[in-house]
Design a protein around this motif. Structure first.
Motif, PDB file in Angstrom:
ATOM      1  N   ARG A  34       0.828  -1.212   0.000  1.00 31.84           N
ATOM      2  CA  ARG A  34       0.000   0.000   0.000  1.00 31.84           C
ATOM      3  C   ARG A  34       0.859   1.257   0.000  1.00 31.84           C
ATOM      4  O   ARG A  34       0.501   2.264  -0.613  1.00 31.84           O
ATOM      5  CB  ARG A  34      -0.952  -0.009   1.194  1.00 31.84           C
ATOM      6  CG  ARG A  34      -2.203  -0.847   0.957  1.00 31.84           C
ATOM      7  CD  ARG A  34      -3.141  -0.778   2.133  1.00 31.84           C
ATOM      8  NE  ARG A  34      -2.728  -1.691   3.195  1.00 31.84           N
ATOM      9  CZ  ARG A  34      -3.315  -1.765   4.380  1.00 31.84           C
ATOM     10  NH1 ARG A  34      -4.319  -0.952   4.665  1.00 31.84           N
ATOM     11  NH2 ARG A  34      -2.900  -2.624   5.282  1.00 31.84           N
ATOM     12  N   VAL A  35       1.995   1.200   0.688  1.00 32.83           N
ATOM     13  CA  VAL A  35       2.915   2.349   0.689  1.00 32.83           C
ATOM     14  C   VAL A  35       3.529   2.539  -0.696  1.00 32.83           C
ATOM     15  O   VAL A  35       3.569   3.651  -1.243  1.00 32.83           O
ATOM     16  CB  VAL A  35       4.016   2.159   1.753  1.00 32.83           C
ATOM     17  CG1 VAL A  35       5.091   3.235   1.615  1.00 32.83           C
ATOM     18  CG2 VAL A  35       3.412   2.189   3.153  1.00 32.83           C
ATOM     19  N   LEU A  36       4.005   1.437  -1.289  1.00 37.90           N
ATOM     20  CA  LEU A  36       4.634   1.519  -2.607  1.00 37.90           C
ATOM     21  C   LEU A  36       3.640   1.979  -3.673  1.00 37.90           C
ATOM     22  O   LEU A  36       4.016   2.668  -4.627  1.00 37.90           O
ATOM     23  CB  LEU A  36       5.228   0.161  -2.995  1.00 37.90           C
ATOM     24  CG  LEU A  36       6.348  -0.378  -2.098  1.00 37.90           C
ATOM     25  CD1 LEU A  36       6.838  -1.721  -2.627  1.00 37.90           C
ATOM     26  CD2 LEU A  36       7.507   0.615  -2.013  1.00 37.90           C
ATOM     27  N   ALA A  37       2.364   1.596  -3.525  1.00 40.01           N
ATOM     28  CA  ALA A  37       1.356   1.971  -4.523  1.00 40.01           C
ATOM     29  C   ALA A  37       1.135   3.472  -4.576  1.00 40.01           C
ATOM     30  O   ALA A  37       0.640   3.988  -5.584  1.00 40.01           O
ATOM     31  CB  ALA A  37       0.038   1.266  -4.218  1.00 40.01           C
ATOM     32  N   PHE A  59      -0.391  -6.074  -5.106  1.00 40.89           N
ATOM     33  CA  PHE A  59       0.165  -4.743  -5.321  1.00 40.89           C
ATOM     34  C   PHE A  59      -0.674  -3.975  -6.343  1.00 40.89           C
ATOM     35  O   PHE A  59      -0.949  -2.793  -6.187  1.00 40.89           O
ATOM     36  CB  PHE A  59       1.618  -4.837  -5.782  1.00 40.89           C
ATOM     37  CG  PHE A  59       2.214  -3.516  -6.203  1.00 40.89           C
ATOM     38  CD1 PHE A  59       2.387  -2.489  -5.289  1.00 40.89           C
ATOM     39  CD2 PHE A  59       2.587  -3.295  -7.522  1.00 40.89           C
ATOM     40  CE1 PHE A  59       2.932  -1.272  -5.672  1.00 40.89           C
ATOM     41  CE2 PHE A  59       3.140  -2.096  -7.914  1.00 40.89           C
ATOM     42  CZ  PHE A  59       3.311  -1.068  -6.988  1.00 40.89           C
ATOM     43  N   LEU A  60      -1.111  -4.660  -7.405  1.00 41.10           N
ATOM     44  CA  LEU A  60      -1.971  -4.011  -8.399  1.00 41.10           C
ATOM     45  C   LEU A  60      -3.304  -3.614  -7.777  1.00 41.10           C
ATOM     46  O   LEU A  60      -3.854  -2.555  -8.104  1.00 41.10           O
ATOM     47  CB  LEU A  60      -2.197  -4.939  -9.588  1.00 41.10           C
ATOM     48  CG  LEU A  60      -0.949  -5.288 -10.414  1.00 41.10           C
ATOM     49  CD1 LEU A  60      -1.329  -6.193 -11.584  1.00 41.10           C
ATOM     50  CD2 LEU A  60      -0.270  -4.020 -10.919  1.00 41.10           C
ATOM     51  N   ARG A  81      15.149  -7.521  -3.295  1.00 42.60           N
ATOM     52  CA  ARG A  81      14.333  -8.662  -3.677  1.00 42.60           C
ATOM     53  C   ARG A  81      12.900  -8.520  -3.178  1.00 42.60           C
ATOM     54  O   ARG A  81      11.953  -8.889  -3.870  1.00 42.60           O
ATOM     55  CB  ARG A  81      14.951  -9.945  -3.130  1.00 42.60           C
ATOM     56  CG  ARG A  81      16.250 -10.347  -3.813  1.00 42.60           C
ATOM     57  CD  ARG A  81      16.751 -11.665  -3.256  1.00 42.60           C
ATOM     58  NE  ARG A  81      17.981 -12.082  -3.929  1.00 42.60           N
ATOM     59  CZ  ARG A  81      18.651 -13.183  -3.620  1.00 42.60           C
ATOM     60  NH1 ARG A  81      18.197 -13.985  -2.650  1.00 42.60           N
ATOM     61  NH2 ARG A  81      19.760 -13.501  -4.276  1.00 42.60           N
ATOM     62  N   ARG A  82      12.726  -7.980  -1.982  1.00 34.42           N
ATOM     63  CA  ARG A  82      11.384  -7.884  -1.417  1.00 34.42           C
ATOM     64  C   ARG A  82      10.535  -6.899  -2.210  1.00 34.42           C
ATOM     65  O   ARG A  82       9.367  -7.154  -2.480  1.00 34.42           O
ATOM     66  CB  ARG A  82      11.462  -7.454   0.045  1.00 34.42           C
ATOM     67  CG  ARG A  82      10.109  -7.565   0.750  1.00 34.42           C
ATOM     68  CD  ARG A  82      10.163  -7.147   2.175  1.00 34.42           C
ATOM     69  NE  ARG A  82       8.848  -7.264   2.800  1.00 34.42           N
ATOM     70  CZ  ARG A  82       8.443  -6.534   3.804  1.00 34.42           C
ATOM     71  NH1 ARG A  82       9.253  -5.625   4.333  1.00 34.42           N
ATOM     72  NH2 ARG A  82       7.239  -6.690   4.319  1.00 34.42           N
ATOM     73  N   TRP A  83      11.122  -5.770  -2.588  1.00 36.11           N
ATOM     74  CA  TRP A  83      10.373  -4.791  -3.375  1.00 36.11           C
ATOM     75  C   TRP A  83      10.090  -5.338  -4.772  1.00 36.11           C
ATOM     76  O   TRP A  83       9.037  -5.069  -5.340  1.00 36.11           O
ATOM     77  CB  TRP A  83      11.155  -3.477  -3.471  1.00 36.11           C
ATOM     78  CG  TRP A  83      11.095  -2.661  -2.212  1.00 36.11           C
ATOM     79  CD1 TRP A  83      10.998  -3.128  -0.943  1.00 36.11           C
ATOM     80  CD2 TRP A  83      11.122  -1.242  -2.118  1.00 36.11           C
ATOM     81  NE1 TRP A  83      10.976  -2.085  -0.044  1.00 36.11           N
ATOM     82  CE2 TRP A  83      11.052  -0.923  -0.743  1.00 36.11           C
ATOM     83  CE3 TRP A  83      11.219  -0.227  -3.051  1.00 36.11           C
ATOM     84  CZ2 TRP A  83      11.069   0.405  -0.294  1.00 36.11           C
ATOM     85  CZ3 TRP A  83      11.240   1.088  -2.601  1.00 36.11           C
ATOM     86  CH2 TRP A  83      11.159   1.407  -1.234  1.00 36.11           C
ATOM     87  N   SER A  84      11.028  -6.097  -5.318  1.00 42.23           N
ATOM     88  CA  SER A  84      10.801  -6.699  -6.628  1.00 42.23           C
ATOM     89  C   SER A  84       9.637  -7.675  -6.568  1.00 42.23           C
ATOM     90  O   SER A  84       8.798  -7.711  -7.477  1.00 42.23           O
ATOM     91  CB  SER A  84      12.072  -7.418  -7.103  1.00 42.23           C
ATOM     92  OG  SER A  84      11.860  -8.052  -8.339  1.00 42.23           O
ATOM     93  N   ALA A  85       9.572  -8.465  -5.491  1.00 46.00           N
ATOM     94  CA  ALA A  85       8.468  -9.407  -5.333  1.00 46.00           C
ATOM     95  C   ALA A  85       7.150  -8.670  -5.141  1.00 46.00           C
ATOM     96  O   ALA A  85       6.108  -9.083  -5.658  1.00 46.00           O
ATOM     97  CB  ALA A  85       8.736 -10.334  -4.153  1.00 46.00           C
ATOM     98  N   ALA A  86       7.193  -7.553  -4.404  1.00 44.65           N
ATOM     99  CA  ALA A  86       5.971  -6.769  -4.196  1.00 44.65           C
ATOM    100  C   ALA A  86       5.458  -6.187  -5.502  1.00 44.65           C
ATOM    101  O   ALA A  86       4.247  -6.186  -5.770  1.00 44.65           O
ATOM    102  CB  ALA A  86       6.237  -5.647  -3.189  1.00 44.65           C
ATOM    103  N   ALA A  87       6.368  -5.703  -6.340  1.00 48.32           N
ATOM    104  CA  ALA A  87       5.965  -5.105  -7.614  1.00 48.32           C
ATOM    105  C   ALA A  87       5.321  -6.119  -8.539  1.00 48.32           C
ATOM    106  O   ALA A  87       4.522  -5.756  -9.408  1.00 48.32           O
ATOM    107  CB  ALA A  87       7.168  -4.462  -8.297  1.00 48.32           C
ATOM    108  N   ALA A  88       5.668  -7.405  -8.390  1.00 44.36           N
ATOM    109  CA  ALA A  88       5.106  -8.454  -9.249  1.00 44.36           C
ATOM    110  C   ALA A  88       3.869  -9.095  -8.641  1.00 44.36           C
ATOM    111  O   ALA A  88       3.294 -10.007  -9.241  1.00 44.36           O
ATOM    112  CB  ALA A  88       6.167  -9.526  -9.510  1.00 44.36           C
ATOM    113  N   SER A  89       3.439  -8.648  -7.481  1.00 42.61           N
ATOM    114  CA  SER A  89       2.336  -9.282  -6.779  1.00 42.61           C
ATOM    115  C   SER A  89       0.985  -8.769  -7.271  1.00 42.61           C
ATOM    116  O   SER A  89       0.811  -7.562  -7.468  1.00 42.61           O
ATOM    117  CB  SER A  89       2.459  -9.018  -5.274  1.00 42.61           C
ATOM    118  OG  SER A  89       1.293  -9.417  -4.591  1.00 42.61           O
ATOM    119  N   PRO A  90      -0.008  -9.642  -7.466  1.00 41.27           N
ATOM    120  CA  PRO A  90      -1.362  -9.188  -7.828  1.00 41.27           C
ATOM    121  C   PRO A  90      -1.974  -8.282  -6.769  1.00 41.27           C
ATOM    122  O   PRO A  90      -2.766  -7.391  -7.090  1.00 41.27           O
ATOM    123  CB  PRO A  90      -2.152 -10.493  -7.981  1.00 41.27           C
ATOM    124  CG  PRO A  90      -1.114 -11.551  -8.233  1.00 41.27           C
ATOM    125  CD  PRO A  90       0.088 -11.112  -7.469  1.00 41.27           C
TER     126      PRO A  90
END
Length: 408
Positions: free
Chosen positions: A30-33, A59-60, A48-57
């Motif tokens: 929610r913060v990154l969004a 996150f969208l 790695r954690r932010w990369s995984a978050a960016a690819a997460s449904p």
């Protein structure tokens, strides 16, 4: 002394400050969004954690909960092709953007943007007429089926409009008084039409009784065909703006629309897509005046923008249609517009929210300007210098809301 030692021990045992790394995954997403969209391209490179978050449904889904984002403006350059750029209205910076979609619309018959709505841009192949919808932030794209009559000698295309959610694409074709429209509905994945439009002599009947003073109307589509005789210059307009369109919609799904375009004689034609009727609006300026014109949508209303020459200066004014007449609602300061006197300049405009961008182009003078229509505040955008040290001259722009979660 013992009490002081105890207090000192408690201070040493206090937990360290918590950072983003200590947030739960859903809170981090929610913060990154809510970061500026330009930073989305760099999320995967942080860790790695932010990369995984960016690819997460999820996150969208977090991105979808952000109510609105400041617009980006997809900029169109001159004759020499350049990598696509967008102007970030919030960061006031130039950002590399996704190239035009490939596929059947690529190659020698390269697709060009012709309309936009929400977070999507509509592309058209000039030679074949193929249409393709894309999200310029993610590069996701979808080719639309061929419109009715695409391969059977279809009548001359006047304008293309894109609006609503799920989005619709409307094509307006024919010659006065024989006009027709075809509409693609993305929720059904098919075209409807072409449907003939009948003439209606009373233009005011196309607008609701409570139309705002700016000239807007509920669920209204406005557009101009750039081939009208009213443009009395030698400038060749961008192929992207040949079928320029803007949309004003009160409901979330777009609904029915009223469409406007220029006839060959320079009058504005209004087409009611629900009643399947059309009428001609009065002229803004006499036919013998030399001027360039475009239409934009800002804050739920449609406006006509006119660059004309009066006596020894040039004037750029914004007009709204209300009460059966055109009324001026904003004007560029004379010190800005005078620079285009005698230059036979052409204007291409785009609106988003309360902002209006005007791209002025000629062989001698170019510039991009932003106007807050409500306050009539104008500013020139910063110059964009490419890798060769040259200043990019932009002919036109399309606005879109940069959103990762928008699908085609």
């Amino acid at each position: 002394m013992a009490s002081m030692a105890a207090r000192s021990s408690r201070k040493r045992r206090s937990p360290p400050p918590r950072g983003l790394g200590d947030l739960h995954d859903d809170v981090l997403e929610r913060v990154l969004a809510r970061l500026p969209p330009a930073t989305f391209f760099r999320l995967r490179a942080v860790c790695r954690r932010w990369s995984a978050a960016a690819a997460s449904p999820t996150f969208l889904r977090a991105c979808a909960r952000v109510p609105s984002r400041d617009p980006w403006f997809l900029m169109l350059s001159g004759a020499r092709p350049r990598p696509p750029l967008a102007f970030d209205a919030a960061g006031r910076s130039w950002i590399p953007c996704r190239a035009a979609p490939g596929g059947s619309c690529g190659g020698a018959d390269a697709a060009v943007p012709v309309a936009s709505s929400g977070g999507l841009v509509l592309y058209r192949a000039p030679g074949t007429g193929e249409l393709l919808v894309a999200n310029p932030l993610t590069g996701a794209s979808r080719a639309l089926p061929s419109p009715p009559g695409a391969h059977g000698g279809a009548p001359r295309l006047h304008a293309i409009a894109m609006y609503g959610s799920p989005y619709r694409v409307a094509l307006f074709a024919g010659e006065l008084p024989d006009l027709s429209m075809s509409v693609f509905d993305s929720s059904r994945g098919s075209w409807e039409g072409p449907v003939a439009l009948s003439r209606r002599p009373d233009a005011a009947a196309l607008l609701p009784d409570d139309a705002p003073s700016q000239g807007g109307a509920d669920d209204t589509v406005y557009f101009l065909s750039k081939s009208g005789d009213v443009v009395a210059t030698n400038m060749q307009r961008s192929a992207s703006k040949q079928y320029s369109s803007v949309v004003v919609a009160a409901s979330s799904d777009g609904g029915d629309a009223v469409a406007y375009f220029l006839s060959h004689s320079g009058t504005v034609v209004a087409c009611d897509t629900a009643r399947r009727t059309f009428a001609e609006l009065p002229r803004i300026l006499p036919v013998y005046f030399e001027y360039s014109i475009d239409v934009v949508a800002c804050d739920g209303a449609a406006y006509a923008v006119v660059l004309a020459e009066y006596l020894d200066t040039a004037s750029l004014r914004v007009w709204g249609f209300a009460g059966g007449a055109w009324r001026q609602v904003a004007a560029m300061p004379p010190a800005m517009s005078h620079a285009f006197h005698g230059k036979k300049a052409d204007i291409n405009c785009v609106g988003h929210g309360g902002r209006l961008m005007v791209c002025v182009s000629s062989g001698e003078a170019n510039g991009c300007f932003m106007c807050d229509v409500g306050s009539n505040q104008w500013e020139e955008l910063p110059k964009c210098v490419n890798g060769d040290g040259e200043v990019n001259d932009f002919l036109a722009a399309f606005s879109f809301e940069p959103r990762l979660e928008i699908s085609v």
